[in-house]
Enzyme design. Sequence first.
Site, PDB file in Angstrom:
ATOM      1  N   ARG A  98     -21.393  22.823 -22.639  1.00  0.00           N
ATOM      2  CA  ARG A  98     -20.942  21.453 -22.418  1.00  0.00           C
ATOM      3  C   ARG A  98     -20.816  20.676 -23.726  1.00  0.00           C
ATOM      4  O   ARG A  98     -19.847  19.937 -23.918  1.00  0.00           O
ATOM      5  CB  ARG A  98     -21.896  20.745 -21.456  1.00  0.00           C
ATOM      6  CG  ARG A  98     -21.644  19.250 -21.259  1.00  0.00           C
ATOM      7  CD  ARG A  98     -20.183  18.919 -21.004  1.00  0.00           C
ATOM      8  NE  ARG A  98     -19.606  19.650 -19.897  1.00  0.00           N
ATOM      9  CZ  ARG A  98     -18.309  19.699 -19.631  1.00  0.00           C
ATOM     10  NH1 ARG A  98     -17.450  19.077 -20.423  1.00  0.00           N
ATOM     11  NH2 ARG A  98     -17.856  20.391 -18.603  1.00  0.00           N
ATOM     12  N   LYS A 133     -12.609   1.738 -35.994  1.00  0.00           N
ATOM     13  CA  LYS A 133     -12.921   1.627 -34.567  1.00  0.00           C
ATOM     14  C   LYS A 133     -13.200   3.023 -33.999  1.00  0.00           C
ATOM     15  O   LYS A 133     -12.492   3.537 -33.136  1.00  0.00           O
ATOM     16  CB  LYS A 133     -11.786   0.941 -33.819  1.00  0.00           C
ATOM     17  CG  LYS A 133     -11.575  -0.501 -34.277  1.00  0.00           C
ATOM     18  CD  LYS A 133     -10.355  -1.124 -33.620  1.00  0.00           C
ATOM     19  CE  LYS A 133     -10.127  -2.544 -34.136  1.00  0.00           C
ATOM     20  NZ  LYS A 133      -8.906  -3.148 -33.577  1.00  0.00           N
ATOM     21  N   LYS A 165     -10.778  -9.561 -44.755  1.00  0.00           N
ATOM     22  CA  LYS A 165     -10.089  -9.769 -43.483  1.00  0.00           C
ATOM     23  C   LYS A 165     -10.131 -11.245 -43.100  1.00  0.00           C
ATOM     24  O   LYS A 165     -10.639 -12.084 -43.844  1.00  0.00           O
ATOM     25  CB  LYS A 165     -10.707  -8.873 -42.418  1.00  0.00           C
ATOM     26  CG  LYS A 165     -10.672  -7.388 -42.788  1.00  0.00           C
ATOM     27  CD  LYS A 165     -10.955  -6.480 -41.625  1.00  0.00           C
ATOM     28  CE  LYS A 165      -9.781  -6.459 -40.680  1.00  0.00           C
ATOM     29  NZ  LYS A 165      -9.980  -5.496 -39.566  1.00  0.00           N
ATOM     30  N   GLU A 199      -6.093  -8.930 -45.721  1.00  0.00           N
ATOM     31  CA  GLU A 199      -5.372  -9.131 -44.469  1.00  0.00           C
ATOM     32  C   GLU A 199      -4.836 -10.561 -44.406  1.00  0.00           C
ATOM     33  O   GLU A 199      -5.560 -11.510 -44.712  1.00  0.00           O
ATOM     34  CB  GLU A 199      -6.318  -8.883 -43.288  1.00  0.00           C
ATOM     35  CG  GLU A 199      -5.738  -9.201 -41.916  1.00  0.00           C
ATOM     36  CD  GLU A 199      -6.786  -9.099 -40.834  1.00  0.00           C
ATOM     37  OE1 GLU A 199      -7.093  -7.963 -40.425  1.00  0.00           O
ATOM     38  OE2 GLU A 199      -7.307 -10.147 -40.394  1.00  0.00           O
ATOM     39  N   ASP A 220      -1.112  -8.673 -40.262  1.00  0.00           N
ATOM     40  CA  ASP A 220      -1.825  -8.496 -38.998  1.00  0.00           C
ATOM     41  C   ASP A 220      -1.151  -9.242 -37.860  1.00  0.00           C
ATOM     42  O   ASP A 220      -0.958 -10.461 -37.924  1.00  0.00           O
ATOM     43  CB  ASP A 220      -3.269  -8.986 -39.148  1.00  0.00           C
ATOM     44  CG  ASP A 220      -4.112  -8.668 -37.930  1.00  0.00           C
ATOM     45  OD1 ASP A 220      -4.045  -7.525 -37.449  1.00  0.00           O
ATOM     46  OD2 ASP A 220      -4.817  -9.573 -37.450  1.00  0.00           O
TER      47      ASP A 220
END
Length: 291
Positions: A98, A133, A165, A199, A220
């Site tokens: 598994r 992410k 960012k 960004e 963005d």
Amino acid sequence: MLTTSAIDTVVRAALDEDAPWGDLTSEMLIPEDAVATAQLVAREPGVFSGGAVFDAAFRLVDPRITVRLLARDGSTFAAGDLLAEASGPARGILQAERIGLNFVQRMSGIATLTARYVAEVAGTNARIVDTRKTTPGLRAFERQAVRDGGGHNHRFSLSDAVMAKDNHLAVLSAGGTDLTEALRAVRAKLSHTTHFEVEVDTLEQIEPVLAAGIDTIMLDNFDQGDLREGVRRIAGRAIVEASGGVSLQTVKRIAESGVDVISVGALTHSVRSLDLGLDVVILPEAVFPTA
């Protein structure tokens, strides 16, 4: 990034989680000397990834198990193809199956999805890259799968590059700091080998950022018209990255705007594990050879 040490650390933790005190079912049902072969078979087409991880799951449970990889990482396969075989003590194979399957299914799913994005932007100058992410603890695995699918990796961690960012810029703005001067001060502190990305979410931010000598500007959540205008304004003075709103339906249009890089969080945060099966076949021998 995907070293043997990194693989073993993650796979060992997964095996410990799955069988902290052993595999009770196999120990009760399966004779200690039984042997078997488990065949990894594709139930749908895709791109293979995770061969070394699959191997580690069996090796770490019982080093007497041998894994034969029949597909290489990055290769395509059809439904019904035999991708790998694991042979040896049946208890060990049943305990590892598994975990080995979970990893190779997810990694192959990421590689397969990445390959679809890469195919969509073929003929443009844009490259497909991943984001941070990723599943905590599995970044090296998932980033390897992106590469196996023909994509590229963004910075691996917060330690690898300076990337200002929207929230960073919001803090600076709240303090009344001039954006260009703040970015120039950062650039002055950096080694010449350290990449600097910023960004932006409006066209008006582009010139103040460019004035600081930034390496990459991320546009963005720009619409198609603003993406083209952003590329025109930057005019080769920085690498142009597009992010936000990227899907298989939109990625080609984004690439056609002239951007250099398209970052796609969905490669790792929304991927479906590929349907692969692990079928166990009992070998003719009744006893596993000890010699």
